[in-house]
Design a protein around this motif. Sequence first.
Motif, mmCIF file in Angstrom:
data_model
loop_
_atom_site.group_PDB
_atom_site.id
_atom_site.type_symbol
_atom_site.label_atom_id
_atom_site.label_comp_id
_atom_site.label_asym_id
_atom_site.label_seq_id
_atom_site.Cartn_x
_atom_site.Cartn_y
_atom_site.Cartn_z
ATOM 1 N N LYS A 211 0.869 -1.187 0.000
ATOM 2 C CA LYS A 211 0.000 0.000 0.000
ATOM 3 C C LYS A 211 0.899 1.227 0.000
ATOM 4 O O LYS A 211 1.753 1.377 0.871
ATOM 5 C CB LYS A 211 -0.924 0.030 1.219
ATOM 6 C CG LYS A 211 -1.868 1.237 1.221
ATOM 7 C CD LYS A 211 -2.833 1.181 2.384
ATOM 8 C CE LYS A 211 -3.756 2.393 2.412
ATOM 9 N NZ LYS A 211 -4.651 2.465 1.232
ATOM 10 N N ASN A 212 0.700 2.087 -0.950
ATOM 11 C CA ASN A 212 1.510 3.293 -1.048
ATOM 12 C C ASN A 212 1.005 4.336 -0.041
ATOM 13 O O ASN A 212 -0.114 4.835 -0.167
ATOM 14 C CB ASN A 212 1.433 3.858 -2.467
ATOM 15 C CG ASN A 212 2.285 5.098 -2.621
ATOM 16 O OD1 ASN A 212 3.489 5.063 -2.391
ATOM 17 N ND2 ASN A 212 1.667 6.198 -3.013
ATOM 18 N N THR A 214 1.673 8.070 1.693
ATOM 19 C CA THR A 214 2.350 9.311 1.319
ATOM 20 C C THR A 214 3.401 9.688 2.360
ATOM 21 O O THR A 214 3.328 9.280 3.527
ATOM 22 C CB THR A 214 1.349 10.466 1.200
ATOM 23 O OG1 THR A 214 0.766 10.731 2.489
ATOM 24 C CG2 THR A 214 0.253 10.137 0.199
ATOM 25 N N GLY A 242 5.096 -4.153 -5.042
ATOM 26 C CA GLY A 242 5.710 -2.864 -5.295
ATOM 27 C C GLY A 242 7.091 -2.724 -4.683
ATOM 28 O O GLY A 242 7.444 -3.424 -3.720
ATOM 29 N N ARG A 244 9.098 0.677 -3.437
ATOM 30 C CA ARG A 244 8.564 2.018 -3.226
ATOM 31 C C ARG A 244 9.578 3.112 -2.919
ATOM 32 O O ARG A 244 9.185 4.202 -2.493
ATOM 33 C CB ARG A 244 7.539 1.991 -2.095
ATOM 34 C CG ARG A 244 6.364 1.068 -2.330
ATOM 35 C CD ARG A 244 5.442 1.535 -3.424
ATOM 36 N NE ARG A 244 4.310 0.615 -3.589
ATOM 37 C CZ ARG A 244 3.376 0.733 -4.507
ATOM 38 N NH1 ARG A 244 3.431 1.746 -5.355
ATOM 39 N NH2 ARG A 244 2.396 -0.149 -4.594
ATOM 40 N N GLU A 246 12.964 5.279 -4.517
ATOM 41 C CA GLU A 246 13.820 5.579 -5.658
ATOM 42 C C GLU A 246 15.153 4.830 -5.579
ATOM 43 O O GLU A 246 15.746 4.730 -4.503
ATOM 44 C CB GLU A 246 14.071 7.094 -5.686
ATOM 45 C CG GLU A 246 15.075 7.573 -6.716
ATOM 46 C CD GLU A 246 15.412 9.045 -6.538
ATOM 47 O OE1 GLU A 246 16.258 9.540 -7.312
ATOM 48 O OE2 GLU A 246 14.845 9.707 -5.632
ATOM 49 N N SER A 255 8.557 1.084 -8.457
ATOM 50 C CA SER A 255 7.156 1.260 -8.847
ATOM 51 C C SER A 255 6.877 2.712 -9.211
ATOM 52 O O SER A 255 7.585 3.630 -8.780
ATOM 53 C CB SER A 255 6.236 0.837 -7.702
ATOM 54 O OG SER A 255 6.476 -0.500 -7.338
ATOM 55 N N GLU A 256 5.816 2.908 -9.993
ATOM 56 C CA GLU A 256 5.460 4.262 -10.416
ATOM 57 C C GLU A 256 5.189 5.155 -9.207
ATOM 58 O O GLU A 256 5.651 6.296 -9.152
ATOM 59 C CB GLU A 256 4.241 4.223 -11.339
ATOM 60 C CG GLU A 256 3.829 5.598 -11.841
ATOM 61 C CD GLU A 256 2.633 5.540 -12.771
ATOM 62 O OE1 GLU A 256 2.110 6.617 -13.152
ATOM 63 O OE2 GLU A 256 2.192 4.425 -13.122
ATOM 64 N N GLN A 257 4.423 4.659 -8.252
ATOM 65 C CA GLN A 257 4.195 5.390 -7.006
ATOM 66 C C GLN A 257 5.291 5.003 -6.022
ATOM 67 O O GLN A 257 5.394 3.839 -5.626
ATOM 68 C CB GLN A 257 2.829 5.057 -6.420
ATOM 69 C CG GLN A 257 1.656 5.653 -7.178
ATOM 70 C CD GLN A 257 0.342 5.391 -6.461
ATOM 71 O OE1 GLN A 257 0.022 4.257 -6.117
ATOM 72 N NE2 GLN A 257 -0.420 6.447 -6.229
ATOM 73 N N HIS A 258 6.102 5.957 -5.651
ATOM 74 C CA HIS A 258 7.220 5.663 -4.752
ATOM 75 C C HIS A 258 7.671 6.933 -4.040
ATOM 76 O O HIS A 258 7.287 8.043 -4.418
ATOM 77 C CB HIS A 258 8.386 5.053 -5.526
ATOM 78 C CG HIS A 258 8.995 5.998 -6.517
ATOM 79 N ND1 HIS A 258 8.555 6.103 -7.816
ATOM 80 C CD2 HIS A 258 10.019 6.900 -6.403
ATOM 81 C CE1 HIS A 258 9.265 7.011 -8.460
ATOM 82 N NE2 HIS A 258 10.165 7.511 -7.620
ATOM 83 N N THR A 260 10.686 9.467 -3.169
ATOM 84 C CA THR A 260 12.008 9.861 -3.650
ATOM 85 C C THR A 260 12.996 9.761 -2.494
ATOM 86 O O THR A 260 12.613 9.734 -1.312
ATOM 87 C CB THR A 260 11.996 11.295 -4.185
ATOM 88 O OG1 THR A 260 11.758 12.198 -3.084
ATOM 89 C CG2 THR A 260 10.926 11.478 -5.252
#
Length: 546
Positions: A211-212, A214, A242, A244, A246, A255-258, A260
């Motif tokens: 689960k991403n 924030t 995923g 998560r 960079e 994964s696209e949602q990660h 930085t």
Amino acid sequence: MPAKQGKQRQVLVVAMAVALVVVAAGVSLGLWAASGGEGGATGPEARASRGGAAAAPTTTGPGTSPSPTRSYPLSEAPRTIPAVRDHTPARGPGWRPVKGDRVVVDDPALADEGRLIAGELGLSYQGEKSDKRAGDLRLGLNEDEGANPESYVMTVRDGRVEISGPAEAGVFYGTRTLKQAAHDGGTAPEGVVRDEPAKPQRGFMLDIARKNFTAGWIEDRIRELGDLKFNQLGLHFSDDQGFRIESVSHPEVVSEQHLTKAQVRKIVDLAKSRHITVVPEIDSPGHLGAVLDAHPDLQLRSAQGSAVQGAIDISKSESADIVDDLLNEYADLFPGGPWHLGGDEYQALTRSNPAASFPQLAAAAREQYGSGATVADLTTGWLNDRAATVRKHQRTPRAWNDGFFRGTSVEAAKDIQVAYWTGKEIGARQPAEYLSAGRKVINYNDEFLYYVLGEPQTFVYPTGQRIYEQWTPRVLRGTTAVPERYDGQILGGSFAVWGDRPNAQTQDQVAAGIRMPLRATVQKLWNPDRPELSWTEFRALADRLG
């Protein structure tokens, strides 16, 4: 006497009596203020009251002049979460923050702690000062060699507060006690608090791979954890669903949602300011699906050619290379002691005959460890090799308990700590088996401490009440405590959020759902004894403190 004149005389008598009462009261109040109360100072350091209602002035026996005094009942321990472990009561008004009062330090190393509590209580941070003023909050380091570095002493006396400890962490925890005591206009009670945690590891683990979450949500949890005196935040950031964070060494796995790396550094810095260590986890050799999506050539395949979900082929040297690349890359991003290597649920070992199902693993085991070596030996060797990688960065490795195997010729390195979560795996062993072998253990008991989104399989969302009333750090599996002789090997525990069904709850719902379980968990890690407050009282206190 005419009626009108009689009424005038009555009014005059009443007025004279009122005047005498007012004068007497003024003299009494003036003496009371000048005295500063019983034993109080009368100079510029005196503060008539810093919280708490004073009793009315009293008089002495017949024939004596009035003696204006203030009396206070013996103070009670501050109500905090976790509860303080020792409080010596005293008589006095206590301490309440007043705008403009000072926060001063005896050591520049405490500047961060001083600035933080000053901002939280609306006080003025003044740095190093040796003079004493009314209302001061003073932070200091003592020279109590051998004391628990997370211990502290908080003294409330003479209208001032002093918090001292052998290390910065202890002083920080003292400021958390003070913050809670002064919450919403409250008063820190007169007397001395002596406090320290029972367990050195008090953690919260978050699965950000499935689960991403924030960065802002994670930062909010860090502030919450700090106020509750947790000292570890686990980030499980790599799994089948995923990867998560960079990556420079292997950007293809991310994964696209990660997050930085800049966001992670901010998280780590915030955690450090709250004396929280961030514990990273790249789980292997299972749970590597996100990495294998970018490197399908490394996926474990059976003798029939079928792919095994999430499992990397540990017979290939390239598999070790990519995992070590990632471990080495993140070593500088996560400064700190512990490093979680995972090690759980390697699907090759769930087959009835691993050697027949995966002949390449069996051949690699014999080549590396001798003719009698097994797939379990090869898997243990993988764990030891990854431990060696993080050990080069001065890290202490830990792994899930089902990553340790019985009856192998290759043994897991002795310094790999056991993150005990389950007793449901194939060949499950009782916690005492790990403890009797001398291993250090961290309690992740899935019966009490696992918050699994969507409640798959047999999981149910844990409640704070059940943790508060039934769990202790010695309850490692199920509901039964291990013998007390092992208590020193149990380093602490960690409440864990797992994202198995990531859309089952929103971030806000997760925060609300774990609120009371987190508070109950840290109460039992700080002091595993039976709490003084009932669950109803504890919950009401949590609601009052916010």
